[in-house]
Structure formats: C-alpha cells, structure tokens
Design an enzyme around this catalytic site. Structure first.
Site, short mmCIF file in Angstrom:
data_model
loop_
_atom_site.label_atom_id
_atom_site.label_comp_id
_atom_site.label_asym_id
_atom_site.label_seq_id
_atom_site.Cartn_x
_atom_site.Cartn_y
_atom_site.Cartn_z
N LYS A 136 15.83 -37.04 -32.93
CA LYS A 136 15.91 -35.55 -32.96
C LYS A 136 14.61 -35.05 -33.42
CE LYS A 136 20.24 -34.12 -32.01
NZ LYS A 136 21.64 -33.49 -32.46
N LYS A 194 24.06 -38.40 -17.65
CA LYS A 194 25.49 -38.16 -18.52
C LYS A 194 25.89 -37.10 -18.54
CE LYS A 194 27.22 -38.83 -23.04
NZ LYS A 194 26.92 -38.35 -24.45
N LYS A 252 26.54 -30.62 -21.79
CA LYS A 252 25.90 -29.25 -21.86
C LYS A 252 24.67 -28.79 -21.83
CE LYS A 252 27.08 -29.24 -26.45
NZ LYS A 252 28.35 -29.64 -27.06
P1 ADP Z 1 27.42 -32.74 -25.11
O1 ADP Z 1 26.63 -34.11 -24.81
O2 ADP Z 1 27.96 -32.12 -23.98
O3 ADP Z 1 26.61 -32.02 -26.23
P2 ADP Z 1 28.82 -33.61 -27.50
O4 ADP Z 1 27.65 -34.37 -27.91
O5 ADP Z 1 29.07 -32.51 -28.46
O6 ADP Z 1 28.85 -33.20 -26.08
O7 ADP Z 1 30.14 -34.64 -27.37
C1 ADP Z 1 31.45 -34.26 -28.01
C2 ADP Z 1 32.40 -35.48 -27.81
O8 ADP Z 1 32.33 -35.65 -26.61
C3 ADP Z 1 31.96 -36.77 -28.33
O9 ADP Z 1 32.98 -37.52 -28.88
C4 ADP Z 1 31.40 -37.39 -27.20
O10 ADP Z 1 31.58 -38.82 -27.21
C5 ADP Z 1 32.49 -36.88 -26.02
N1 ADP Z 1 31.44 -37.04 -24.84
C6 ADP Z 1 30.36 -36.12 -24.49
N2 ADP Z 1 29.76 -36.06 -23.17
C7 ADP Z 1 30.64 -37.15 -22.68
C8 ADP Z 1 30.56 -37.84 -21.41
N3 ADP Z 1 29.80 -37.47 -20.71
N4 ADP Z 1 31.50 -38.78 -21.21
C9 ADP Z 1 32.29 -39.29 -22.13
N5 ADP Z 1 32.46 -38.61 -23.45
C10 ADP Z 1 31.84 -37.67 -23.65
#
Ligand code: ADP
Length: 329
Positions: free
Chosen positions: A116, A200, A203
């Site tokens: 980051k 992947k 958001k």
């Molecule tokens: P984002 O990538 O949307 O910011 P987060 O990092 O806040 O999502 O992830 C929150 C939870 O959701 C974590 O436990 C993460 O492993 C799971 N997660 C996020 N994106 C995915 C994905 N594309 N597939 C499977 N699990 C996900």
C-alpha cells in the site's frame, strides 16, 4: 457464557454493500461455521478509516449497511454476535497495549503495508493507523480468544503477526492468549470469484454484482460481463475458463458442465448463457434480498446493540486479565 468454541471474523466497511465475491469467499464459510461455533461477526469500521479518513461521514452509514448484509446472508443474530468494532472500545485499549510490545520494523515489513505504500509520493501522508493496522487486527482477534479465524489462503500470513504478538505477550506477562488456527475454506473455486471483467471481483475495480442489487440491476450487470472475445457468433467456440459468465455458471448452475461443453462446441451463444445466469443468480439471492428488504434501520440497531453487548462482555473479561497480567491494576 457459552462453552462453544469461538470464531472471530470480520470485514471492513469501506463500502456500504457487499458483493458476491465477499459472499462466496467470506460470508458463506461463516454460515457453515455458525452451525457449531460461537461466532463474533465484526464490521471493522475503524479499519475502514485507513481508506476513508477523508470521508468519516460515510463510516457509520456503511457499517450499518454491511451489518444488514451479514444478517441478510444468513448470519443468525440469535446465535452469532453481530457488532461494529467501534462499539466495543476494548479493541482500542488492547491495540494500544499490544502496540507497546510490537516492533516497528516488523510492521514496516508487513507485505500489505509495503504494497500500500510502494507507489506513494513523498507528499502523500502514510498514516500511523495504516502502519498499526495489524496491531489493531491482532487486538480484534485476541480479545475473543478464538479457536480459529477464517481467512483466505492468500491472507493466511497476516495472522502470523498476530500469533507472534500473542506469543510475545504470553512470554512477557504470562499465558493469556491461547493459540488459534487459520480456518481456510477448502472450496478453492469460491476463494477468488472473478469480476465482470475477469479481474478479481473487487469494489475498487467496479466489476461487482452486489448482494443487494435488484434483479434488474443484476441483469444489466451480467449483460455487460466479459465473455470469450473471439466468440462473436453463437457457432464460434468459447473458452469457458476465460469467460466470466461461464465462471459464474460453475458457481450457480447445477448444469454448468453441459453448458461449458456447449459453449466450447459453439452450440450456445453468450446471450443464452447470460440470460440463464441472470435467472440463476436472481433466484439464488432472492431470499437474502427479501430478508434485507424486510430489515429496518431499527431492526439492525437492535441486532447490533445485542451483538455489541455480547462481544463487550467477553472482551471486558479478557481486558481484566490483560490489565492484571501487565500489573496495570
Ligand atoms: P474488496 O476487494 O471488494 O475490497 P475486501 O478486501 O474488503 O473486498 O474483502 C472482504 C472479504 O471478502 C475478505 O475475506 C476477502 O477474502 C473476501 N473477498 C473479497 N473479494 C473476493 C473475491 N473476489 N472472491 C472471493 N472472496 C473475496
């Protein structure tokens, strides 16, 4: 207090809505764990401030919406404690105390921190909160003395730092924190759900299907989904491995193997797959969407009040032990 094994799980509320990647990768495994564990399901609003420090007005609002998604997805508030991190101040106190025994070098070497901060310019502020993120995360976990913490395979190393901090605390002050295991969902196909553009689902990429989308929004999003670029006509062969619609069919369609074969052989067009997928996803998430629509703001506030009371009861007992172990009382 329940003698069931405890699990601590959490999600940051950087966004008000959870997507189907969050559901498949995190919430769905929680639902299984909820069957035979005491779950503490935390909305990590303080952690969200590492990204939302300039928009604090969104933090509480997002946290309430995320809590609604937890409950809509099936987290049962009569069994599991659903709470917002900042409602249980013990997290801040333990984080401060653990910070006293955590080396800065260790935090600077943390891969997420390095990632980051790798492309920031000298004018960009790197917050102390970002550096200390793993210390607060350790406090989140250790307060509940869990037997396990659910975690994606790629994030498993993050929990190593929590273990190191716990061991160091125990060695200095006496055994307060038991060991815990990483609870890794074995279903690999759900641990990295692709987004509508095949990156992947995240958001930050704006490539999501959200749990709380309407059926119409879902249809619109799936219409725009990335499929095999060289498949223009129905008879052109598709490559299901690289097509987001086929990937979702694998998750939600009992007939996905037949659908993939037809796609490969040029016996089905992308719009047929998209239409079938839209129906399947809307049907799968319908009960959750209905549950979510029926949850009022007052309902979720009641659930969170109960959840934070339960969490605080456990956390306060741990803090008593911690203060005693450190001779602070
Ligand atoms: P984002 O990538 O949307 O910011 P987060 O990092 O806040 O999502 O992830 C929150 C939870 O959701 C974590 O436990 C993460 O492993 C799971 N997660 C996020 N994106 C995915 C994905 N594309 N597939 C499977 N699990 C996900």
């Amino acid at each position: 207090m329940s003698t069931q094994k405890r699990i601590l799980s959490g999600m940051r509320s950087t966004n008000p809505r959870l997507h189907i990647g969050n559901y498949e990768g995190a919430l769905r495994p929680w639902l299984k764990l909820q069957e035979d564990h005491k779950m503490y399901c935390m909305v990590a609003d303080w952690h969200a401030l590492t990204e939302l420090q300039d928009e604090p007005q969104d933090v509480r609002k997002n946290a309430l919406e995320v809590a609604k998604d937890f409950v809509a997805a099936g987290i049962d508030p009569s069994r599991s404690s659903v709470f917002i991190q900042s409602d249980v101040k013990e997290h801040a106190e333990l984080s401060l105390l653990l910070g006293m025994i955590t080396g800065v070098g260790k935090l600077e070497r943390n891969p997420t921190y390095k990632d980051k901060t790798s492309d920031v310019t000298s004018e960009t502020m790197i917050s102390y909160g970002l550096l200390g993120y793993p210390v607060l995360q350790s406090a989140d976990i250790l307060l509940y003395k869990p037997s396990g913490v659910p975690v994606g395979k790629d994030q498993a190393p993050h929990l190593e730092l929590t273990r190191e901090i716990a061991r160091s605390f125990n060695a200095k002050f006496g055994d307060v924190f038991p060991e815990f295991v990483n609870v890794i969902d074995q279903d690999e196909s759900r641990s990295k759900v692709p987004g509508l553009d095949m990156r992947k689902m995240s958001k930050s990429y704006d490539n999501c299907i959200y749990l709380s989308d309407t059926p119409e929004q879902t249809a619109k999003r799936i219409k725009s989904a990335f499929t095999t670029p060289s498949k223009i006509a129905k008879s052109d062969p598709g490559i299901p491995e690289g097509c987001s619609v086929c990937q979702y069919l694998k998750l939600y369609s009992p007939d996905w193997e037949k659908q993939w074969d037809e796609d490969r052989r040029g016996e089905r067009g992308c719009s047929q797959s998209k239409n079938e997928l839209t129906e399947l996803i809307n049907e799968y998430f319908r009960p959750m969407r209905e549950r979510r629509a029926a949850l009022s703001d007052d309902d979720i506030l009641d659930i969170l009040k109960k959840g934070s009371d339960e969490a605080r009861e456990f956390a306060a007992a741990t803090m008593d032990e911690v203060r005693r172990a450190m001779r602070l009382v």
